[in-house]
Design an enzyme around this catalytic site. Structure first.
Site, PDB file in Angstrom:
ATOM      1  CG  ASP A  61      -2.264   0.589   0.984  1.00 24.73           C
ATOM      2  OD1 ASP A  61      -2.315   1.826   0.929  1.00 24.73           O
ATOM      3  OD2 ASP A  61      -3.257  -0.146   0.832  1.00 24.73           O
ATOM      4  CG  HIS A 110      -5.081   4.091   1.321  1.00 22.69           C
ATOM      5  ND1 HIS A 110      -4.786   2.788   0.968  1.00 22.69           N
ATOM      6  CD2 HIS A 110      -6.336   4.315   0.883  1.00 22.69           C
ATOM      7  CE1 HIS A 110      -5.823   2.255   0.343  1.00 22.69           C
ATOM      8  NE2 HIS A 110      -6.784   3.162   0.282  1.00 22.69           N
ATOM      9  CG  ASN A 205     -13.275   2.720  -4.114  1.00 19.40           C
ATOM     10  OD1 ASN A 205     -13.745   1.684  -3.655  1.00 19.40           O
ATOM     11  ND2 ASN A 205     -12.235   3.328  -3.586  1.00 19.40           N
ATOM     12  CB  SER A 270      -9.127   1.052   0.084  1.00 15.18           C
ATOM     13  OG  SER A 270      -8.710   1.381  -1.215  1.00 15.18           O
TER      14      SER A 270
END
Length: 398
Positions: A61, A110, A205, A270
């Site tokens: 990530d 994130h 998304n 996510s």
């Protein structure tokens, strides 16, 4: 040679709220209450056999901060890796992070949220905790807010995770560029699965248009692709739909850790993927002998169905951690199957054929007929006598 496909930047749909309308870090205050996805889980029952101790989960990530108190003991920085060039203008969160290449720099926040959903340790003052709060996180920084991550560096990151003995890999990134199974990323995914690593990836998304499309790495064979569900167990509006979707998990108003300390709230697939990765970590701890396909199937087979089978919006249903960890007899299957339909009504018994009347009814009927005939005969006789009498009278009058 064509340029490597960009792995899409982590996406955060809608504002990330902490009560003030912003999600900055570090957060001075913790979120006290228990997040709604955890309110639905009987944690004592979920953790009665394991909390994920000994299982290693690679988070590929934006990096994973190990300063946050809930992640400090969860992150194996020595096994981490940073595939991005250091940003001299913005070297990382806090002076203590300058020059680090172990994957613990997270300028975006994130990856730290993703890791928290998987393995955040319990902490006084907050109801938030990870699904597998004794699992170990391998931090791998491969992307940032500038879309610096590429599919080729993703492949390197996957191979690194396997080399560092990851049992589960979480990838909360995606690209809609079609990638073949023999691409560097596709081959790396295949190597990981062959090595016994469960690969979990977010579906993406971009689902607002309602169109079906593949995203990668989620659509590669063997990957457990995760869509987002809301509080009603329905697909979140932003969640990408497609034939590759395996299951769904909570992805709306999701609480998790942020760099430096505290938590905030965010939305997106996510944050659905690590919820499932946490369940996979618990299953790997409880059933170390199971294959990747058996673990994936177990998660899918025990999900809460919206239809009798799978659909393109939530896959086989919304993941149910407690049902997934419940004891199961025998050898688990390696592919999911639709649930049995509603029970069939019992077959009707053969109808008994009866005569149109019983002997008594027949006697009564014949008696009625006899009476009726008698009345008719009396009437006929009486009528005949009347006719004869009238005839004699007419003759005598002549």
């Amino acid at each position: 040679m064509a340029a490597p496909a960009a792995a899409a930047a982590p996406r955060q749909d809608g504002p990330a709220l902490d009560g003030s309308g912003e999600c900055t870090f570090p957060m001075k205050k913790q979120i006290e209450g228990t997040p709604w996805p955890l309110q639905r889980v009987l944690l004592d029952e979920l953790w009665q056999d394991t909390k994920g101790k000994g299982v290693r989960v690679a988070v590929i990530d934006t990096g994973v901060d190990d300063v946050n108190q809930q992640l400090r003991d969860a992150v194996d920085a020595k096994a981490g890796k940073d595939y991005l060039k250091p940003d001299k203008k913005n070297p990382g969160f806090g002076d203590e992070k300058r020059g680090k290449t172990d994957g613990t720099v997270d300028d975006v926040g994130h990856g730290t949220k993703v890791a928290g959903i998987i393995a955040a340790r319990p902490r006084k003052g907050t109801g938030f905790v990870g699904i597998a709060p004794e699992a170990t996180i391998i931090p791998i920084r491969q992307n940032d807010e500038k879309n610096s991550g590429k599919s080729d560096t993703m492949a390197l990151a996957i191979d690194h995770a396997v080399a560092k003995r990851a049992d589960v890999i979480n990838i909360s990134q995606d690209t809609t560029q079609a990638l073949k199974a023999d691409s560097p990323m596709g081959l790396a995914i295949a190597r990981a699965i062959k090595a016994g690593v469960v690969v979990v990836a977010s579906a993406g998304n971009d689902g607002m248009d309602g169109k079906l499309k593949n995203t990668y790495p989620a659509a590669f064979p063997g990957v457990l692709a995760v869509a987002s569900s809301d509080r009603n167990n329905e697909r979140a509006a932003f969640s990408q739909s497609g034939t590759f979707v395996g299951v769904a998990a909570p992805g709306v108003d999701i609480v998790s850790t942020v760099p430096g300390g505290g938590q905030c709230v965010d939305n997106g697939t996510s944050f659905s993927a690590p919820y499932v990765a946490g369940v996979a970590a618990l299953l790997r701890a409880k059933y170390p002998e199971w294959t990747v396909a058996q673990i994936v199937t177990r998660i899918q087979q025990t999900a809460v169905r919206s239809v009798n089978g799978r659909d393109n919006h939530v896959g086989w249903g919304v993941v149910d951690p407690v049902r997934a960890l419940a004891d199961t007899p025998g050898t688990p299957p390696s592919s999911p199957t639709p649930d049995p339909g509603p029970p069939k009504p019992p077959a009707p018994e053969p109808a008994r054929l009866a005569l149109s009347e019983t002997p008594q009814e027949r006697s009564e009927r014949l008696a009625t007929y006899a009476l009726g005939i008698g009345v008719v005969l009396v009437a006929v006789v009486a009528g005949t006598a009347t006719v004869i009498r009238d005839t004699h009278r007419r003759r005598g009058a002549r």
